[in-house]
Design a protein around this motif. Structure first.
Motif, short mmCIF file in Angstrom:
data_model
loop_
_atom_site.label_atom_id
_atom_site.label_comp_id
_atom_site.label_asym_id
_atom_site.label_seq_id
_atom_site.Cartn_x
_atom_site.Cartn_y
_atom_site.Cartn_z
N ALA A 274 76.20 49.85 26.67
CA ALA A 274 77.29 49.04 27.19
C ALA A 274 78.61 49.81 27.14
CB ALA A 274 77.40 47.73 26.41
N PHE A 275 78.81 50.53 26.04
CA PHE A 275 80.06 51.28 25.87
C PHE A 275 80.26 52.33 26.96
CE2 PHE A 275 80.56 50.79 20.94
CZ PHE A 275 80.77 49.43 21.11
N GLY B 40 89.02 58.43 21.72
CA GLY B 40 90.32 57.81 21.56
C GLY B 40 90.67 56.81 22.65
N SER B 41 89.82 56.68 23.65
CA SER B 41 90.18 55.88 24.82
C SER B 41 89.19 54.78 25.16
CB SER B 41 90.34 56.79 26.05
OG SER B 41 91.35 57.76 25.85
N SER B 42 87.89 55.06 25.03
CA SER B 42 86.88 54.09 25.46
C SER B 42 87.02 52.76 24.72
CB SER B 42 85.48 54.65 25.22
OG SER B 42 85.20 55.74 26.08
N ILE B 43 86.90 51.67 25.45
CA ILE B 43 86.88 50.29 24.95
C ILE B 43 88.20 49.88 24.33
CG2 ILE B 43 85.39 48.58 23.80
CD1 ILE B 43 83.88 50.39 25.64
N ALA B 44 89.25 50.67 24.45
CA ALA B 44 90.55 50.30 23.87
C ALA B 44 91.68 50.45 24.87
CB ALA B 44 90.82 51.15 22.62
N HIS B 45 91.35 50.40 26.16
CA HIS B 45 92.34 50.47 27.23
C HIS B 45 91.84 49.64 28.41
CE1 HIS B 45 93.31 54.24 25.06
NE2 HIS B 45 94.54 54.04 25.50
#
Length: 228
Positions: free
Chosen positions: A147-148, A180-185
């Protein structure tokens, strides 16, 4: 009524990295938390409690800004070509520190969305394209890992969805995991430069300026418990 204390400094972050940020710490079950057994970022935990919960902690969020970047420090949004808008990047990083991030990990195809069994409040709203909460998946698991990296991840919070006129805003979930970016933008393709909601996407170009965190991000903050 509760101060938000930010530590910010210039640091050597590596080639091409403009900045990084996050909560100084998370709090589980702060007073007045809407959800039990969930990690709340320090500033939000204090806001919900109506007091500073850990007065010995010096800061609520940490912001690192890159050394050696050609920064534009003007406040007019007229960023020259070849420079990066300092205010835009600082606002983006403050957004992470206030809670636009989640505990997650990915290693050899296995993903996790919890820390010591507890999800972050941000994680409560993450769904796949079919509307399944990612917190319903085994954790850790290859199902979460798939999913990620499947490019089909959305946020389900009522206020965030309402801000996008009933559509779920899409999260950044590229096929190659970006730690540093996946699932947090927000997804870069869904909210490109110039979109009012683009501040919390993973990329900012030179001469790009945006001083508005965007309606869907404000909605998500309300979903997490911020009073706006």
């Amino acid at each position: 009524p509760v101060p938000i204390k930010i530590f910010a400094e210039f640091a050597n972050l590596g080639p091409g990295v403009l900045a990084s940020a996050g909560p100084a710490y998370n709090v589980i079950n702060p007073p007045n938390a809407p959800e039990a057994d969930v990690l709340y970022p320090a500033a939000l935990a204090n806001a919900l409690a109506g007091e500073v919960l850990f007065p010995d902690e010096d800061y609520d969020l940490i912001v690192n800004l890159g050394n050696g970047i050609s920064w534009y420090y003007g406040l007019d949004g007229e960023t020259p070509a070849g420079q990066f808008d300092f205010v835009t990047v600082a606002l983006h990083e403050a957004g992470h520190g206030l809670g636009f991030t989640t505990v997650r990990s990915f290693n050899n195809g296995v993903g996790s969305l919890r820390s010591n069994g507890n999800p972050a409040v941000f994680g409560l709203f993450i769904e796949n394209g079919q509307g399944d909460s990612l917190l319903s998946f085994p954790d850790p698991s290859t199902q979460l890992g798939d999913a990620f990296t499947g490019g089909d991840i959305f946020m389900s919070g009522d206020f965030a969805v309402a801000a996008l006129l009933g559509e779920r805003p899409e999260l950044y979930a590229p096929s190659s995991w970006a730690g540093g970016s996946s699932i947090a933008h927000w997804d870069e393709a869904a909210f490109p430069a110039g979109d009012i909601n683009s501040l919390m996407t993973p990329q900012v170009g030179s001469a790009e300026a945006n001083f508005d965190i965007g309606d869907i991000t404000r909605g998500l903050f309300k979903d997490m418990g911020w009073v706006i």
